[in-house]
Design an enzyme around this catalytic site. Sequence first.
Site, PDB file in Angstrom:
ATOM      1  N   HIS A  84      17.736  16.419  53.316  1.00 39.32           N
ATOM      2  CA  HIS A  84      18.297  17.762  53.351  1.00 39.32           C
ATOM      3  C   HIS A  84      17.239  18.792  52.953  1.00 39.32           C
ATOM      4  O   HIS A  84      17.158  19.877  53.552  1.00 39.32           O
ATOM      5  CB  HIS A  84      19.500  17.834  52.403  1.00 39.32           C
ATOM      6  CG  HIS A  84      20.282  19.097  52.514  1.00 39.32           C
ATOM      7  ND1 HIS A  84      21.217  19.466  51.576  1.00 39.32           N
ATOM      8  CD2 HIS A  84      20.284  20.087  53.433  1.00 39.32           C
ATOM      9  CE1 HIS A  84      21.746  20.628  51.915  1.00 39.32           C
ATOM     10  NE2 HIS A  84      21.195  21.021  53.030  1.00 39.32           N
ATOM     11  N   GLU A  87      14.995  19.475  55.905  1.00 36.35           N
ATOM     12  CA  GLU A  87      15.632  20.316  56.913  1.00 36.35           C
ATOM     13  C   GLU A  87      15.398  21.796  56.606  1.00 36.35           C
ATOM     14  O   GLU A  87      15.183  22.608  57.502  1.00 36.35           O
ATOM     15  CB  GLU A  87      17.137  20.025  56.957  1.00 36.35           C
ATOM     16  CG  GLU A  87      17.889  20.896  57.964  1.00 36.35           C
ATOM     17  CD  GLU A  87      19.365  21.028  57.655  1.00 36.35           C
ATOM     18  OE1 GLU A  87      19.901  22.137  57.845  1.00 36.35           O
ATOM     19  OE2 GLU A  87      19.973  20.033  57.226  1.00 36.35           O
ATOM     20  N   HIS A  88      15.428  22.146  55.327  1.00 31.14           N
ATOM     21  CA  HIS A  88      15.179  23.527  54.921  1.00 31.14           C
ATOM     22  C   HIS A  88      13.690  23.861  54.949  1.00 31.14           C
ATOM     23  O   HIS A  88      13.284  24.907  55.446  1.00 31.14           O
ATOM     24  CB  HIS A  88      15.716  23.759  53.507  1.00 31.14           C
ATOM     25  CG  HIS A  88      17.205  23.897  53.440  1.00 31.14           C
ATOM     26  ND1 HIS A  88      17.831  25.055  53.071  1.00 31.14           N
ATOM     27  CD2 HIS A  88      18.203  23.003  53.696  1.00 31.14           C
ATOM     28  CE1 HIS A  88      19.151  24.886  53.083  1.00 31.14           C
ATOM     29  NE2 HIS A  88      19.396  23.636  53.462  1.00 31.14           N
ATOM     30  N   GLU A 164      24.120  26.257  48.595  1.00 30.48           N
ATOM     31  CA  GLU A 164      24.806  25.673  49.750  1.00 30.48           C
ATOM     32  C   GLU A 164      25.796  24.598  49.303  1.00 30.48           C
ATOM     33  O   GLU A 164      26.935  24.526  49.788  1.00 30.48           O
ATOM     34  CB  GLU A 164      23.786  25.085  50.723  1.00 30.48           C
ATOM     35  CG  GLU A 164      24.389  24.459  51.962  1.00 30.48           C
ATOM     36  CD  GLU A 164      23.361  23.808  52.867  1.00 30.48           C
ATOM     37  OE1 GLU A 164      23.770  23.233  53.903  1.00 30.48           O
ATOM     38  OE2 GLU A 164      22.153  23.863  52.553  1.00 30.48           O
TER      39      GLU A 164
END
Length: 463
Positions: A84, A87-88, A164
């Site tokens: 994750h 991905e950022h 998030e």
Amino acid sequence: MNGAVALPLDLPELSLTASGEALVRRSVLPSGVRILSERVPGARSATIGFWVAVGSRDELGAEAARGSGATFVDALPSRFGSTHFLEHLLFKGTPKRSALDIAVAFDEVGGEHNALTGKEYTCYYAKIQDSDLPMAVAVLADMFTSSVLDETEFENERGVILEELAMADDDPNDVVGERLFEAVLGEHPLGRPVGGSNDTIRAVTRDAVWQHYLANYRPNDLVVTVAGAVDHDELVGLVVAAVESAGWDLSVPARPVERRGADSATVTRGSALSLTTRPNEQAVLMIGYPGFVASDDRRSALSVMNSVLGGGMSSRLFQEVREKRGLAYSVYSFASGYSDAGVFGMYAGCSPKNAGRVADLLVAEFSRLALDGITDLELARARGQLSGSAALALEDSDTRMSRLGRSEITTGEFADLDEGLRRLDAVTTADVQHLAQLIVARPLSIAAVGALDADAFSQVVTA
């Protein structure tokens, strides 16, 4: 095109004409890079994805990393949350482009760009006009190959990801979904949350994410898929030029990374009931069972079963729970399949005082389907719903691009719309009933969020 077409990892070139006269081509470069395209007649835009078959299930804990035999992880802390994070971070800059440069490149041409992290893959994608495909290839290739994972950006993004996660934690639908997978799949890596947890995101280090990046973002990991207005030979040239300019040596021979095995893993239920108590006006609940792997030959029958049980407004769950009794606004069933495990489940949102009754109804309706089967009329209606929705979805290049990626990474075969319809036509009522009987005999788990107590589900929960 007659039947599904296999995608062997050692086949350098493949070309076929799919339904609707779409031209599908695939190239496997000597370096292991795989490039797939689907040219759609009349299209003026294209959707492109850079894929890697690494998801949240592939993250290593500290002990697993140290025992992997790879020298660069000998002293590595846990990588949980790394997928994750990447991905950022891949949007945060390279030696050639800043984060703003990446954003401006797509914004100034009206394009869309984003990424998704799944349990078994990650995809960085964009949708642009056909004339902007060279730009999209260049930018995505630069991000994929050359992210710097800057320390300052890393810490900034840690805060963004925590926000998030907080947003997701405020959404009971997100929470109940995560809790259901944990309850059904237990200690299996697919049971872990895709985005990580507050603890793992706070604990993971930049070095751990960097090593995860080095280990999994290599030429023989890369799959590029494009659908829409695309010329395959031009696409291959663009990809090769872009990744070589980033420093990748594509002259070094390598076999594409092997696909995951398709044998079903042994799954031990995590819990029979996962209850998250919150003072919400509405309770949300999911009931789940171990399902089937993504490549299972019975997946068309599973789609039909899901459609009849909870796939639309005419489905049994919708009619029984909402239309006849008015107990829920949203009620449906779903099937999620992965390489070695899956989940079949049912969902409803209702008043907390009705949660136990709704759970009873969901299980009873599924049990009735398993006991009595479905009618010929329900089978015909499900075929119509599934074939129509598939045809409509393929009007979008996003869907076609994703189909190419999943075909290459997950199933190892390409099946066009006509083949999908053929498989649906082959499903019988007996197939559906047999599948339902297999699932309903498996351990059941309930996940629920709301102003509830365990007694509400005493009639459904089994030891």
